[in-house]
Design a protein around this motif. Structure first.
Motif, PDB file in Angstrom:
ATOM      1  N   ALA A 113      64.411  10.118 -39.713  1.00  0.00           N
ATOM      2  CA  ALA A 113      63.744  10.887 -40.776  1.00  0.00           C
ATOM      3  C   ALA A 113      63.980  12.379 -40.568  1.00  0.00           C
ATOM      4  N   LYS A 114      63.948  12.809 -39.317  1.00  0.00           N
ATOM      5  CA  LYS A 114      64.209  14.219 -39.004  1.00  0.00           C
ATOM      6  C   LYS A 114      65.642  14.587 -39.371  1.00  0.00           C
ATOM      7  N   ILE A 115      66.583  13.700 -39.069  1.00  0.00           N
ATOM      8  CA  ILE A 115      67.992  13.942 -39.435  1.00  0.00           C
ATOM      9  C   ILE A 115      68.122  14.017 -40.954  1.00  0.00           C
ATOM     10  N   ALA A 116      67.496  13.083 -41.646  1.00  0.00           N
ATOM     11  CA  ALA A 116      67.583  13.060 -43.112  1.00  0.00           C
ATOM     12  C   ALA A 116      67.013  14.345 -43.702  1.00  0.00           C
ATOM     13  N   GLY A 117      65.876  14.807 -43.189  1.00  0.00           N
ATOM     14  CA  GLY A 117      65.277  16.054 -43.683  1.00  0.00           C
ATOM     15  C   GLY A 117      66.157  17.260 -43.398  1.00  0.00           C
ATOM     16  N   ALA A 118      66.704  17.324 -42.188  1.00  0.00           N
ATOM     17  CA  ALA A 118      67.582  18.440 -41.824  1.00  0.00           C
ATOM     18  C   ALA A 118      68.854  18.424 -42.670  1.00  0.00           C
ATOM     19  N   ARG A 119      69.368  17.227 -42.941  1.00  0.00           N
ATOM     20  CA  ARG A 119      70.578  17.116 -43.766  1.00  0.00           C
ATOM     21  C   ARG A 119      70.290  17.556 -45.194  1.00  0.00           C
ATOM     22  N   LYS A 120      69.144  17.146 -45.717  1.00  0.00           N
ATOM     23  CA  LYS A 120      68.755  17.528 -47.076  1.00  0.00           C
ATOM     24  C   LYS A 120      68.632  19.055 -47.188  1.00  0.00           C
TER      25      LYS A 120
END
Length: 188
Positions: free
Chosen positions: A38-45
């Protein structure tokens, strides 16, 4: 296009980053893994949003604004994105180390169990060998004693041939020999 905006060249992959991320999210089973994804997804977004803003400024002719946004927001967003990925990699490495340690411990338990079984088998074989040797040696020593007494001239012993094995055959032969010697001595 990406080289001009971020200074990083991307290559065409047979599978997109979104697809890879989706597969990794499906494979995440532990809460820590899900949180890391989820942290990766947020940072990618966040990174993609800022990259889009930089690209819009640049395509709109505001190169200075694009360069400023690139330094102020895009590079830190990229750094957070990469750090989130590294955290996930470290988490997976820790899980891998834990699984390897557990497998090693299980393998050692198996080695100790097999060793204990082998020691037990060797001990049982030793006990069985002792009793087997005793079951052969005691009757053989008795027959040897009888033969020695016959050789010393004692023809009065009672030789019982009550066994049905080789030692019994030897006892019967010894009894026959003693009877023959008794007849010969009696005839003389």
């Amino acid at each position: 296009r990406d080289v001009a905006v971020t200074g990083v060249q991307t290559c065409a992959l047979p599978i997109s980053i979104s697809e890879i991320q989706k597969k990794l999210e499906e494979l995440a089973t532990e809460p820590e893994e899900k949180a890391a994804m989820a942290k990766i997804a947020g940072a990618r977004k966040d990174y993609i949003a800022v990259r889009g803003d930089v690209s819009k400024l640049k395509s709109g002719g505001d190169a200075a604004g694009a360069a400023a946004l690139l330094q102020e927001k895009l590079m830190p967003a990229l750094k957070r994105y990469l750090e989130a990925q590294q955290e996930f990699v470290k988490l997976q490495q820790l899980r891998s180390d834990g699984l390897r340690d557990a497998a090693t411990a299980e393998r050692m338990r198996t080695v100790w169990l097999v060793s204990a079984v082998m020691v037990t088998l060797v001990a049982l074989m030793g006990v069985a060998t002792h009793f087997l040797a005793r079951s052969v040696l005691q009757p053989l020593e008795a027959v040897t004693g009888q033969a020695q007494r016959i050789g010393e001239g004692d023809l009065s012993q009672d030789i019982r041939a009550d066994r049905s094995d080789e030692i019994g055959s030897l006892q019967r032969a010894l009894a026959t020999m003693q009877d023959s010697l008794n007849r010969m001595v009696g005839a003389v």
